[in-house]
Design a protein around this motif. Structure first.
Motif, PDB file in Angstrom:
ATOM      1  N   SER A 110      57.464 -81.510 -12.132  1.00  0.00           N
ATOM      2  CA  SER A 110      58.706 -81.346 -11.388  1.00  0.00           C
ATOM      3  C   SER A 110      59.716 -82.357 -11.921  1.00  0.00           C
ATOM      4  O   SER A 110      59.426 -83.545 -11.997  1.00  0.00           O
ATOM      5  N   ASN A 111      60.897 -81.853 -12.321  1.00  0.00           N
ATOM      6  CA  ASN A 111      61.908 -82.764 -12.833  1.00  0.00           C
ATOM      7  C   ASN A 111      63.289 -82.120 -12.800  1.00  0.00           C
ATOM      8  O   ASN A 111      63.427 -80.937 -12.498  1.00  0.00           O
ATOM      9  N   SER A 112      64.278 -82.920 -13.099  1.00  0.00           N
ATOM     10  CA  SER A 112      65.650 -82.426 -13.187  1.00  0.00           C
ATOM     11  C   SER A 112      66.338 -83.121 -14.362  1.00  0.00           C
ATOM     12  O   SER A 112      65.842 -84.126 -14.874  1.00  0.00           O
ATOM     13  N   ALA A 113      67.448 -82.565 -14.765  1.00  0.00           N
ATOM     14  CA  ALA A 113      68.212 -83.140 -15.873  1.00  0.00           C
ATOM     15  C   ALA A 113      69.667 -83.312 -15.430  1.00  0.00           C
ATOM     16  O   ALA A 113      70.135 -82.627 -14.524  1.00  0.00           O
ATOM     17  N   LEU A 114      70.362 -84.199 -16.107  1.00  0.00           N
ATOM     18  CA  LEU A 114      71.765 -84.438 -15.823  1.00  0.00           C
ATOM     19  C   LEU A 114      72.562 -84.186 -17.102  1.00  0.00           C
ATOM     20  O   LEU A 114      72.261 -84.750 -18.150  1.00  0.00           O
ATOM     21  N   ALA A 115      73.530 -83.276 -17.005  1.00  0.00           N
ATOM     22  CA  ALA A 115      74.432 -83.004 -18.131  1.00  0.00           C
ATOM     23  C   ALA A 115      75.742 -83.735 -17.884  1.00  0.00           C
ATOM     24  O   ALA A 115      76.299 -83.699 -16.780  1.00  0.00           O
ATOM     25  N   THR A 116      76.246 -84.418 -18.898  1.00  0.00           N
ATOM     26  CA  THR A 116      77.506 -85.150 -18.792  1.00  0.00           C
ATOM     27  C   THR A 116      78.394 -84.776 -19.971  1.00  0.00           C
ATOM     28  O   THR A 116      77.937 -84.711 -21.109  1.00  0.00           O
ATOM     29  N   GLY A 117      79.637 -84.494 -19.671  1.00  0.00           N
ATOM     30  CA  GLY A 117      80.620 -84.192 -20.715  1.00  0.00           C
ATOM     31  C   GLY A 117      81.976 -84.767 -20.327  1.00  0.00           C
ATOM     32  O   GLY A 117      82.109 -85.432 -19.298  1.00  0.00           O
ATOM     33  N   LYS A 118      82.980 -84.514 -21.137  1.00  0.00           N
ATOM     34  CA  LYS A 118      84.338 -85.005 -20.874  1.00  0.00           C
ATOM     35  C   LYS A 118      85.274 -83.799 -20.721  1.00  0.00           C
ATOM     36  O   LYS A 118      85.194 -82.827 -21.464  1.00  0.00           O
ATOM     37  N   ASP A 119      86.153 -83.880 -19.733  1.00  0.00           N
ATOM     38  CA  ASP A 119      87.168 -82.833 -19.584  1.00  0.00           C
ATOM     39  C   ASP A 119      88.338 -83.144 -20.538  1.00  0.00           C
ATOM     40  O   ASP A 119      88.319 -84.193 -21.213  1.00  0.00           O
ATOM     41  N   PRO A 120      89.330 -82.263 -20.621  1.00  0.00           N
ATOM     42  CA  PRO A 120      90.441 -82.500 -21.550  1.00  0.00           C
ATOM     43  C   PRO A 120      91.185 -83.812 -21.316  1.00  0.00           C
ATOM     44  O   PRO A 120      91.848 -84.342 -22.214  1.00  0.00           O
ATOM     45  N   GLU A 121      91.071 -84.352 -20.126  1.00  0.00           N
ATOM     46  CA  GLU A 121      91.764 -85.614 -19.834  1.00  0.00           C
ATOM     47  C   GLU A 121      90.871 -86.829 -20.086  1.00  0.00           C
ATOM     48  O   GLU A 121      91.234 -87.964 -19.765  1.00  0.00           O
ATOM     49  N   GLY A 122      89.637 -86.587 -20.624  1.00  0.00           N
ATOM     50  CA  GLY A 122      88.737 -87.687 -20.936  1.00  0.00           C
ATOM     51  C   GLY A 122      87.899 -88.168 -19.776  1.00  0.00           C
ATOM     52  O   GLY A 122      87.213 -89.180 -19.873  1.00  0.00           O
ATOM     53  N   GLU A 123      87.940 -87.469 -18.663  1.00  0.00           N
ATOM     54  CA  GLU A 123      87.150 -87.854 -17.490  1.00  0.00           C
ATOM     55  C   GLU A 123      85.744 -87.245 -17.611  1.00  0.00           C
ATOM     56  O   GLU A 123      85.565 -86.145 -18.129  1.00  0.00           O
ATOM     57  N   ASP A 124      84.764 -88.000 -17.098  1.00  0.00           N
ATOM     58  CA  ASP A 124      83.396 -87.482 -17.096  1.00  0.00           C
ATOM     59  C   ASP A 124      83.274 -86.292 -16.152  1.00  0.00           C
ATOM     60  O   ASP A 124      83.813 -86.305 -15.041  1.00  0.00           O
ATOM     61  N   VAL A 125      82.550 -85.303 -16.622  1.00  0.00           N
ATOM     62  CA  VAL A 125      82.181 -84.141 -15.817  1.00  0.00           C
ATOM     63  C   VAL A 125      80.659 -84.061 -15.872  1.00  0.00           C
ATOM     64  O   VAL A 125      80.074 -84.081 -16.950  1.00  0.00           O
ATOM     65  N   THR A 126      79.993 -83.998 -14.705  1.00  0.00           N
ATOM     66  CA  THR A 126      78.519 -84.000 -14.669  1.00  0.00           C
ATOM     67  C   THR A 126      78.005 -82.867 -13.801  1.00  0.00           C
ATOM     68  O   THR A 126      78.715 -82.359 -12.923  1.00  0.00           O
ATOM     69  N   ASP A 127      76.772 -82.516 -14.059  1.00  0.00           N
ATOM     70  CA  ASP A 127      76.070 -81.559 -13.203  1.00  0.00           C
ATOM     71  C   ASP A 127      74.578 -81.820 -13.310  1.00  0.00           C
ATOM     72  O   ASP A 127      74.061 -82.069 -14.407  1.00  0.00           O
TER      73      ASP A 127
END
Length: 168
Positions: A9-26
């Motif tokens: 049992s586990n989960s993962a975290l995806a992190t990226g940057k939006d066009p304004e350079g802010e972190d976007v995660t899920d």
């Protein structure tokens, strides 16, 4: 540990940057209607043991023949032939009066072997027959508490045959 548990049992975290350079995660989801829940992957497993039992006549007065009161030493070798840990393994052998005999190793990891010994005192009936023939049962528990059993064999073929100890 994963196999003994029967799942991962586990989960993962995806992190990226939006066009304004802010972190976007899920956080990952397992395709259910719940958000951000762990993904559980079931793992099939099999609990299995093999019991080898051997007997050796003890000619205690070295006269080369069996007498009432002499003994047979039985050795019980239990091997975990499955892919999960087996615990609480005991040996039962009603013919020689063994009940709840424990192994020298507990729990048994996959591939591990535990040993136990017991002595049986020879009777006149045994001498008249010329041998003592019997089998034993090993019982342990898999990680879910289910019984895992095997009837003894007298060699490494694990074919559940009786151990025959000849008496001279």
């Amino acid at each position: 540990e994963d196999i003994d548990a029967g799942f991962v049992s586990n989960s993962a975290l995806a992190t990226g940057k939006d066009p304004e350079g802010e972190d976007v995660t899920d956080t990952s989801d397992d395709n259910s209607n719940l958000e951000d829940d762990e993904t559980v992957t079931e793992l099939p497993y099999e609990g299995a043991i093999g019991l080898i039992k051997t007997g050796v006549f003890n000619d205690e007065n070295t006269d080369t023949f069996a007498q009432v009161g002499e003994t047979i030493t039985y050795s019980f070798e239990v091997t975990n032939t499955g892919d999960v840990t087996i615990s609480g393994t005991v040996i039962e052998d009603t013919r020689i009066g063994v009940s709840g005999l424990t192994l020298d190793t507990d729990p048994l990891a996959p591939g591990a072997t535990g040993l136990a010994r017991a002595e049986y005192t020879i009777t006149q009936e045994d001498i008249d027959a010329g041998f003592v023939s019997n089998s034993a049962l090993a019982t342990g528990k898999d990680p879910e508490g289910e019984d895992v059993t095997d009837t003894s064999d007298d060699n490494s073929n694990l074919e559940d045959d009786e151990t025959v100890t000849e008496l001279p």
